[in-house]
Design an enzyme around this catalytic site. Structure first.
Site, PDB file in Angstrom:
ATOM      1  N   SER A 114     -10.628   1.353   6.515  1.00 34.02           N
ATOM      2  CA  SER A 114      -9.860   1.461   5.274  1.00 34.02           C
ATOM      3  C   SER A 114      -9.434   0.144   4.664  1.00 34.02           C
ATOM      4  CB  SER A 114      -8.627   2.340   5.489  1.00 34.02           C
ATOM      5  OG  SER A 114      -8.988   3.697   5.549  1.00 34.02           O
TER       6      SER A 114
ATOM      7  N   SER B 208      -9.317   3.161   2.325  1.00 36.93           N
ATOM      8  CA  SER B 208      -8.201   3.654   1.541  1.00 36.93           C
ATOM      9  C   SER B 208      -7.342   2.557   0.926  1.00 36.93           C
ATOM     10  CB  SER B 208      -7.313   4.549   2.405  1.00 36.93           C
ATOM     11  OG  SER B 208      -6.747   3.819   3.486  1.00 36.93           O
TER      12      SER B 208
ATOM     13  N   LYS C 250       0.841  -1.200   0.000  1.00 32.18           N
ATOM     14  CA  LYS C 250       0.000   0.000   0.000  1.00 32.18           C
ATOM     15  C   LYS C 250       0.873   1.247   0.000  1.00 32.18           C
ATOM     16  CE  LYS C 250      -3.873   2.153   2.461  1.00 32.18           C
ATOM     17  NZ  LYS C 250      -4.855   2.034   3.563  1.00 32.18           N
TER      18      LYS C 250
END
Length: 469
Positions: A177, A153, A78
């Site tokens: 997220s 996210s 990520k």
């Protein structure tokens, strides 16, 4: 997805590599081919390293003894976690050319376990908002409907998993997220008890306990594999100390699940969300779980007020230096500026009051002796139009902030509870949804064990792969 390698789980791939059934080059090449075929449309993988460079590393790994549990598995990290010598933008134009000189703690653990880092997964600017888009890399699209959001996210991670571009993915979770994109991409996402996966040991490490890293995968067995690598104490992290060995293998029979649903109408829900989640609960009941609809004797509005106070205080502490510099402030998205300004306006008493509410909620959950697991939807709305910044209303109710539409995730986030998002199927237009299974603090093994039993019964990610043009 014609290559059968892509249908194997990460645990199966690891076994195949160790026994010589597959080579590291076989596995890595299959995933790179899938990235070539799918990523242009989805935009989940960013900062992808050159293929020849990746394959050279794969060949080197193939000629060496296995380094650890993730030996030879291709992973994209990520884009909020620093990766040495690999661009890390945080989704911000401020960092569009940022090349870290060192790995974050989590990335270093992945490498030590033998993972082959191939690139990054897309994220919204600084991870804010459950919709993955930013001015550096653009939006990530949902593999089940390219006109829709992949969530966030950890939207890049969720979409890459669903589209078989990676076998495993790391996520991070402050306000859902990794649970939101897990639900929206028909995969699994696990937010562990706070401290089980220690944060990067830089800057302030005592006060803020809202965000944590966690694993994402297409099975709970693979979640466990990655969690064992990510978890474990770090002497520089004051809240770490726990270790994780394996999921709880006890039968699901007799597990008491408290279904909160929409909390007596408090959470607005798009039609169809609750029905799919209740279908998932029916499966758990078939496994022997006892399901009871409950309404906690606590004000959810108080939870929200505590949340936005502590969250904005945390964000202001992290990013106010960018706000105070006029040159970088102009490059920040409006939602981040709003968070920082709210955080800077808070008094010490307001912060203390918010933490009092958080403490009361923790005690309330800890003393719920009549349930083992709390259940809530993973989101209040199905994946929305990818061109939107955020949904302004749900079921006719106006959303008063950019993140209120994800309020359903904060009961776990506010007090650091383990929460597993499991797939529960698709609505009438084939959009996925997930269900949160939330345990008491420290019951990570039990939550994963329950999720594993559910996965063996349903196999949603394996039976419903996205059809990409």
């Amino acid at each position: 997805m014609s290559n059968p390698i892509l249908n194997l789980g990460a645990t199966e791939l690891g076994t195949a590599i160790r026994t010589g059934t597959l080579t590291v080059e076989d596995v890595v090449s299959a995933y790179l081919d899938q990235i070539d075929a799918s990523n242009t449309a989805i935009n989940a993988i960013i900062s992808l390293r050159p293929r020849d460079e990746i394959m050279a590393e794969a060949s080197e790994m193939g000629n060496s003894d296995p380094a650890g549990a993730l030996h030879g598995l291709p992973i994209a990290v990520k884009d909020l976690a620093d990766t040495k010598d690999l661009r890390t933008t945080h989704g911000s134009p401020i960092f569009k050319d940022h090349i870290p000189k060192a790995d974050s703690l989590m990335v270093s653990r992945l490498r030590q376990a033998g993972a082959l880092i191939i690139g990054k997964t897309n994220t919204p600017e600084f991870g804010l908002g459950s919709h993955t888009y930013n001015p550096v890399s653009g939006p990530t699209r949902n593999p089940y409907d390219l006109t829709r959001s992949a969530g966030g996210s950890s939207g890049g991670a969720g979409a890459a998993l669903a589209a078989r571009m990676v076998p495993l993915a790391d996520g991070s979770d402050m306000m859902g997220s990794l649970r939101n994109p897990a639900g929206w991409n028909n995969v699994y996402g696990f937010r562990p008890s706070y401290g089980l996966v220690p944060p990067n040991p830089v800057g302030e490490v005592f006060l803020h306990q809202l965000s944590t890293a966690g694993p994402m995968a297409r099975s709970v067995e693979d979640l466990e594999l990655l969690l064992r690598v990510m978890a474990g104490p770090d002497p520089r992290s004051p809240h770490s100390g726990a270790t994780f060995a394996q999921m709880d293998a006890r039968s699901a029979k007799g597990t008491r699940i408290g279904w909160i649903g929409d909390w007596g109408g408090y959470f607005p829900m798009e039609p169809g969300v609750l029905n799919l989640c209740e279908n998932g609960l029916t499966t758990l009941a078939d496994l022997g779980c006892d399901i009871e609809t409950i309404k906690p004797e606590f004000s959810p509005e108080k939870l929200w007020q505590s949340w936005i106070t502590l969250r904005s205080w945390d964000i202001a502490g992290s990013y106010s230096y960018l706000y105070e510099n006029p040159e970088t402030r102009d490059l920040l998205k409006p939602e981040l500026i709003w968070e920082i300004e709210l955080g800077l306006s808070l008094s010490a008493q307001e912060i203390n009051n918010a933490s009092d509410i958080r403490s009361d909620w923790f005690r309330a959950v800890a003393t719920m002796t009549d349930v083992d697991i709390l259940a809530l939807p993973s989101a209040q709305i199905f994946p929305f139009d990818v061109t939107l910044d955020w949904p302004k209303e749900i079921a006719g109710r106006r959303m008063d902030t950019y993140h209120r539409w994800m309020e359903v995730v904060i009961p776990a986030s506010l007090i650091g509870l383990p929460a597993l998002s499991v797939p529960v199927g698709f609505n009438q237009i084939s959009l996925p949804m997930g269900l949160q299974l939330i345990g008491h603090r420290g019951s990570d093994a039990r939550v994963l064990g329950l999720g594993h039993a559910y996965h063996q019964r349903t196999l949603w990610p394996q039976k419903h792969t996205p059809v990409l043009g």
